[in-house]
Design a protein around this motif. Sequence first.
Motif, PDB file in Angstrom:
ATOM      1  N   THR A 158       7.183  19.382  -1.927  1.00  0.00           N
ATOM      2  CA  THR A 158       6.084  19.163  -0.976  1.00  0.00           C
ATOM      3  C   THR A 158       5.369  17.853  -1.252  1.00  0.00           C
ATOM      4  N   VAL A 159       5.073  17.586  -2.525  1.00  0.00           N
ATOM      5  CA  VAL A 159       4.386  16.344  -2.880  1.00  0.00           C
ATOM      6  C   VAL A 159       5.248  15.139  -2.515  1.00  0.00           C
ATOM      7  N   LEU A 160       6.544  15.214  -2.801  1.00  0.00           N
ATOM      8  CA  LEU A 160       7.442  14.097  -2.485  1.00  0.00           C
ATOM      9  C   LEU A 160       7.509  13.854  -0.985  1.00  0.00           C
ATOM     10  N   ALA A 161       7.645  14.941  -0.204  1.00  0.00           N
ATOM     11  CA  ALA A 161       7.771  14.799   1.245  1.00  0.00           C
ATOM     12  C   ALA A 161       6.487  14.253   1.865  1.00  0.00           C
ATOM     13  N   LEU A 162       5.351  14.824   1.492  1.00  0.00           N
ATOM     14  CA  LEU A 162       4.085  14.393   2.088  1.00  0.00           C
ATOM     15  C   LEU A 162       3.710  12.971   1.666  1.00  0.00           C
ATOM     16  N   THR A 163       3.933  12.646   0.388  1.00  0.00           N
ATOM     17  CA  THR A 163       3.605  11.293  -0.080  1.00  0.00           C
ATOM     18  C   THR A 163       4.496  10.254   0.587  1.00  0.00           C
ATOM     19  N   ALA A 164       5.816  10.545   0.661  1.00  0.00           N
ATOM     20  CA  ALA A 164       6.734   9.622   1.332  1.00  0.00           C
ATOM     21  C   ALA A 164       6.354   9.462   2.802  1.00  0.00           C
ATOM     22  N   GLY A 165       5.965  10.568   3.449  1.00  0.00           N
ATOM     23  CA  GLY A 165       5.545  10.484   4.847  1.00  0.00           C
ATOM     24  C   GLY A 165       4.306   9.632   5.021  1.00  0.00           C
ATOM     25  N   ALA A 166       3.328   9.794   4.126  1.00  0.00           N
ATOM     26  CA  ALA A 166       2.096   9.000   4.218  1.00  0.00           C
ATOM     27  C   ALA A 166       2.374   7.516   3.995  1.00  0.00           C
ATOM     28  N   MET A 167       3.254   7.198   3.038  1.00  0.00           N
ATOM     29  CA  MET A 167       3.584   5.797   2.789  1.00  0.00           C
ATOM     30  C   MET A 167       4.362   5.193   3.957  1.00  0.00           C
ATOM     31  N   PHE A 168       5.217   5.990   4.587  1.00  0.00           N
ATOM     32  CA  PHE A 168       5.949   5.492   5.759  1.00  0.00           C
ATOM     33  C   PHE A 168       4.987   5.214   6.905  1.00  0.00           C
ATOM     34  N   VAL A 169       4.041   6.128   7.119  1.00  0.00           N
ATOM     35  CA  VAL A 169       3.049   5.916   8.181  1.00  0.00           C
ATOM     36  C   VAL A 169       2.226   4.665   7.884  1.00  0.00           C
ATOM     37  N   MET A 170       1.852   4.455   6.619  1.00  0.00           N
ATOM     38  CA  MET A 170       1.101   3.265   6.247  1.00  0.00           C
ATOM     39  C   MET A 170       1.912   2.004   6.540  1.00  0.00           C
ATOM     40  N   TRP A 171       3.214   2.041   6.209  1.00  0.00           N
ATOM     41  CA  TRP A 171       4.084   0.891   6.480  1.00  0.00           C
ATOM     42  C   TRP A 171       4.189   0.627   7.978  1.00  0.00           C
TER      43      TRP A 171
END
Length: 435
Positions: A158-171
């Motif tokens: 969950t942490v990996l998926a949500l963090t990766a999603g947040a960083m992708f949205v930021m990018w």
Amino acid sequence: MVVSRDKTPSAQETFAQMAQAAGLRGRILLTIGMLILIRLGMVLPLPGIDREEFRNSIANSPLIGFLDIFSGGGISTLGIFALGILPYINASIILQLLTAAIPSLENLQKNEGEAGRRKISQITRYVALGWAVVQSVGIAIWVRPFVQDWGPLFIGQTVLALTAGAMFVMWVGELITERGIGNGASLLIFVNIVSTLPRSLGQTLELAQSGDRNIVGGVIILLLVFLVMIVGIVFVQEGTRRIPIVSARRQVGRRMYMERSSYLPLRLNQGGVMPIIFASAVLVLPLTLAQVTKNEIVGRIATYLSPNGPTPWAYVILYLLLILFFSYFYASLIINPVDMSQNLKKMGASIPGIRPGKATSDYIERVLNRLTFLGAIFLGLVAIVPTAVESATRVRTFQGLGATSLLILVGVAIDTAKQIQTYVISQRYEGMVKQ
């Protein structure tokens, strides 16, 4: 910042030239494509969670409802982009506060030029990453009652998926800002808010078709209030106090020729939507603590600070005071009258009738305080009036579209339109130079 007078193209000219400008079309298509991609990521679910039970448990949570506005329903649906742009927004706010408090960061922003701004942007990304990890861990622990196989593996995934999603949205937000149209982070929030409108409109139409004349009249009144508020927001967002600036250009004999072709614009609403966001977050906190702790004293305080509690006047007064406080606080972060006075002196410019130095900074501070007070009063009206009308008309289908949402929608639309006009003007000048 000193602004010179220039003529901007009309809306008709802007749209006509938009259709002809290939570079602008490419930017718009890139922006639309990225926004659609982010919306698709909102509905991609995190595995292993009973969403129906989870959705029922958060149905009446004021904090989740507040955050869901900015995530486009991502938190309530628990998609891989559930955090959305929130970690980046939080990191940006934290850096703004720290820049005013830490001299080294203030030096980076003011004296290091483009390299300093890039360094601050990089620090903001690292803070956003850490904030996303913290929020992801919190969500993984929070949904434990709704997960059958909860454990370290689930937390890690969950942490990996949500963090990766947040960083992708930021990018994606930074990509839109750099190669698209408008501010990427603001547009992402804009689209998230707009995504809730079809549901609210559908519920309102169903309510209006019920046949009750009082309800139909309430719907019409509420829509008219929203329309008036939107017009008012446009005027206030665009409202500026133009302080004239004069500068010595040339001296012929004993005569000094002055030029009055520039001005110092001070916006009526310096903080934008941020004072309402901060005030709303502070007022939501007691309700959230009461639900989490189940403490009787906290619950009683939350009841009295609720708009539907026994003392709604206390809620209104506290809300207005918080908006006033955060308006002045945010204005102090954005504009420093002393720095502005020093910059004018370095440029050889001055305000007519005001001596350079401390007299200029005091004058700018007085004007800024008056503007901030007027802007705060308007923000208070924007925050209170729609809620009061909803209570009076008993039409609560637009409850998710509050004052904060209206300000964001109108502000982002105005800023994006201005950027399109600026791009059209730059292309017009480039064409004239090539000819």
